[in-house]
Scaffold this motif. Structure first.
Motif, PDB file in Angstrom:
ATOM      1  N   HIS A  40       0.563  -0.954  -0.158  1.00 25.30           N
ATOM      2  CA  HIS A  40      -0.424  -0.633  -0.261  1.00 25.30           C
ATOM      3  C   HIS A  40       1.269   1.297  -0.519  1.00 25.30           C
ATOM      4  N   LEU A 242      -6.210  10.864   2.529  1.00 24.39           N
ATOM      5  CA  LEU A 242      -7.225  10.372   1.995  1.00 24.39           C
ATOM      6  C   LEU A 242      -7.653  11.032   0.636  1.00 24.39           C
ATOM      7  N   SER A 305      -7.391   3.612  -3.929  1.00 23.94           N
ATOM      8  CA  SER A 305      -8.134   2.796  -3.224  1.00 23.94           C
ATOM      9  C   SER A 305      -9.286   3.453  -3.603  1.00 23.94           C
ATOM     10  N   ASN A 307     -11.493   5.128  -2.453  1.00 21.45           N
ATOM     11  CA  ASN A 307     -12.045   6.865  -2.069  1.00 21.45           C
ATOM     12  C   ASN A 307     -10.914   7.113  -3.563  1.00 21.45           C
ATOM     13  N   SER A 308     -10.089   6.787  -4.046  1.00 19.84           N
ATOM     14  CA  SER A 308      -9.402   7.710  -4.906  1.00 19.84           C
ATOM     15  C   SER A 308     -10.621   8.131  -6.143  1.00 19.84           C
ATOM     16  N   ALA A 353      -2.643   8.973  -1.947  1.00 19.31           N
ATOM     17  CA  ALA A 353      -2.824   8.003  -1.069  1.00 19.31           C
ATOM     18  C   ALA A 353      -2.002   6.275  -1.782  1.00 19.31           C
ATOM     19  N   LEU A 405     -12.614   1.584  -8.898  1.00 16.57           N
ATOM     20  CA  LEU A 405     -11.193   0.619  -8.647  1.00 16.57           C
ATOM     21  C   LEU A 405     -11.368  -0.496  -9.427  1.00 16.57           C
ATOM     22  N   LYS A 434      -5.859  -5.613  -3.520  1.00 13.63           N
ATOM     23  CA  LYS A 434      -6.972  -4.425  -4.058  1.00 13.63           C
ATOM     24  C   LYS A 434      -8.660  -5.020  -4.067  1.00 13.63           C
ATOM     25  N   GLU A 437      -9.990  -5.492  -1.198  1.00 11.89           N
ATOM     26  CA  GLU A 437     -10.332  -4.159  -0.765  1.00 11.89           C
ATOM     27  C   GLU A 437     -11.297  -3.812  -1.666  1.00 11.89           C
ATOM     28  N   TRP A 438     -11.772  -3.806  -2.540  1.00 14.41           N
ATOM     29  CA  TRP A 438     -13.028  -3.758  -3.221  1.00 14.41           C
ATOM     30  C   TRP A 438     -14.427  -4.638  -2.864  1.00 14.41           C
ATOM     31  N   TYR A 441     -15.462  -3.081   0.761  1.00 12.23           N
ATOM     32  CA  TYR A 441     -15.727  -1.565   0.625  1.00 12.23           C
ATOM     33  C   TYR A 441     -17.695  -2.330  -0.056  1.00 12.23           C
TER      34      TYR A 441
END
Length: 457
Positions: A40, A242, A305, A307-308, A353, A405, A434, A437-438, A441
């Motif tokens: 990361h 962030l 991320s 959030n990106s 990030a 993402l 990643k 992570e998706w 989320y």
């Protein structure tokens, strides 16, 4: 032996270990933080008594690689060893008695392929074989915030409430204790800070320091993040990188200014005879073409991320997001993913990030692909893409970057060149991390969903 009298460390070619030991003794350093990053880009450290510097250089500090995100190691694997590079030694001015150091991650006596700093070093070696170096200037944006009595995240300065606070002088003067502390810490160790400004969002700032060779620039960004967080913490604040704090605030970008130079430091991207007036050489055009050709895959690495992608939106005509969502380039065009500030390029898609080692390595790989295949970029545009309709954009052949993402990860997985250039194993680990992570989320339930659907049906 070279006499060291400044707080900036310049590693001598002759007897570097003895010189480093003298430097540390002079500045009364007791502990070294041996540092590296996970996939990361999050800093990891061990505290090493200063008397063990020689062992840190020759043998390295040991870590259980299986505990490090993205390192793809199992409990039975050999240790990950961080062997210190004395040229990276840096005092930590906000923490007297401490210095930090980075280096080469080694497993079984080989530079470890999953260490992203090693990856960037390998990409810079590709440049070196051609007699080139990549110079980069990274522009980190960040939020300076705190939690109020109710636990809500608010600007550190409670008077920072203007609807359009961009370049607001009060944002600088009322946060002077933090900004001066950060600036002075960077300057103390040799980073040349040349401007600080209040950005578009309440509590948002940007601090710029001078460009450098790309591996050193990435090291500097990690040092900057550490300094900013610790200095804010001591004042009761929080520094956040962030990408997007809320739907109504601008995002934290990290633009990458880049140019290739030769052994004499001549800028190979500059050509004063460029008929477009942008001062770009043929080599620069080919590099840009490679970056645009691999833009969807690069998005997954520079915008890493969930959030990106809340940042990569077009905004409105009255208040544009300033985030480039279009695969295009142009002279000083901030609505394009590549802007040309005369004689160099600025890649604008990345956010604060990103792992700077991984992101820079990917940009080198993409740019060299453009050079090796002698690609031509699409025509440059000076138009405001935010003000154009989808029909107008399509007529110009301009496509959008991935909108989330998952789309970016799919593009990265489909781009076989990036896997070959950066390593199948490393890319596989990154994609797995990643995609997890998706999935996490999508398993969460947001406040927006509760507010919209609680009594909707």
């Amino acid at each position: 032996m070279t006499q060291v009298s400044e707080t900036r460390w310049d590693c001598p070619a002759d007897k570097p270990l003895e010189a480093a030991q003298a430097f540390l003794k002079q500045h009364q350093v007791r502990y070294l933080l041996a540092q590296f990053v996970d996939m990361h880009g999050s800093l990891k450290s061990k505290s090493v008594p200063v008397g063990c510097l020689a062992d840190l250089v020759e043998t390295g500090a040991g870590f259980a690689g299986g505990a490090i995100l993205g390192f793809d190691m199992k409990p039975q694997d050999p240790e990950y060893l961080l062997r210190a590079d004395l040229s990276t030694l840096t005092l930590m001015p906000w923490m007297p008695g401490y210095a930090c150091i980075r280096g080469t991650g080694v497993v079984a006596e080989q530079a470890y392929e999953m260490d992203t700093r090693n990856l960037l070093a390998a990409q810079t070696a590709r440049l070196a074989r051609r007699g080139w170096r990549l110079m980069t200037g990274l522009e980190p944006e960040f939020y300076l915030v705190k939690r109020d009595a109710n636990g809500a995240v608010v600007p550190f300065d409670s008077t920072d409430t203007l609807a359009r606070p961009t370049y607001d002088y009060q944002g600088l003067t009322r946060n002077a204790a933090f900004l001066e502390g950060l600036c002075e810490s960077l300057q103390t160790v040799g980073l040349e800070v040349y401007q600080i400004d209040h950005e578009d969002a309440n509590g948002q700032f940007e601090l710029n320091f001078k460009y450098d060779e790309c591996l050193r620039s990435a090291d500097h960004i990690l040092f900057f993040r550490m300094a900013a967080k610790e200095i804010a913490h001591r004042l009761g604040g929080i520094v956040s990188f962030l990408p997007k704090l809320s739907a109504t605030t601008t995002g934290n970008g990290m633009h990458v200014h880049a140019s290739l130079v030769d052994q004499s430091n001549k800028n190979l991207f500059h050509d004063a005879s460029d008929p477009s007036g942008m001062g770009l050489s043929k080599l620069a055009h080919q590099f840009i073409a490679g970056v645009i050709a691999h833009a969807p895959a690069l998005c997954a690495l520079l915008c890493p991320s969930v959030n990106s992608y809340k940042r990569l939106v077009t905004g409105t005509l009255e208040q544009p997001s300033w985030a480039p969502v279009f695969m295009a380039w142009g002279d000083n065009n901030r609505s394009a993913m590549v802007r040309i500030p005369y004689g160099r390029i600025e890649v604008r898609i990345g956010d604060s990030a990103m792992n700077p080692y991984l992101a820079t390595a990917a940009l080198i790989a993409a740019g060299l692909d453009g050079i090796d295949r002698e690609l031509e970029p699409p025509p440059p545009h000076a138009r405001n893409f935010y003000a154009m309709s989808d029909t107008e954009l399509k007529a110009l052949g301009i496509e959008r970057l991935p909108e989330n993402l998952k789309e970016a990860l799919d593009a990265l997985e489909a781009d076989r060149f990036m896997a070959e250039a950066l390593g199948e194993r490393l890319m596989g680990s990154y994609l797995s991390l990643k995609r997890q992570e998706w999935q996490e989320y999508h398993r969460s339930v947001s406040e927006w969903e509760i507010n919209r659907y609680l009594s909707f049906f």
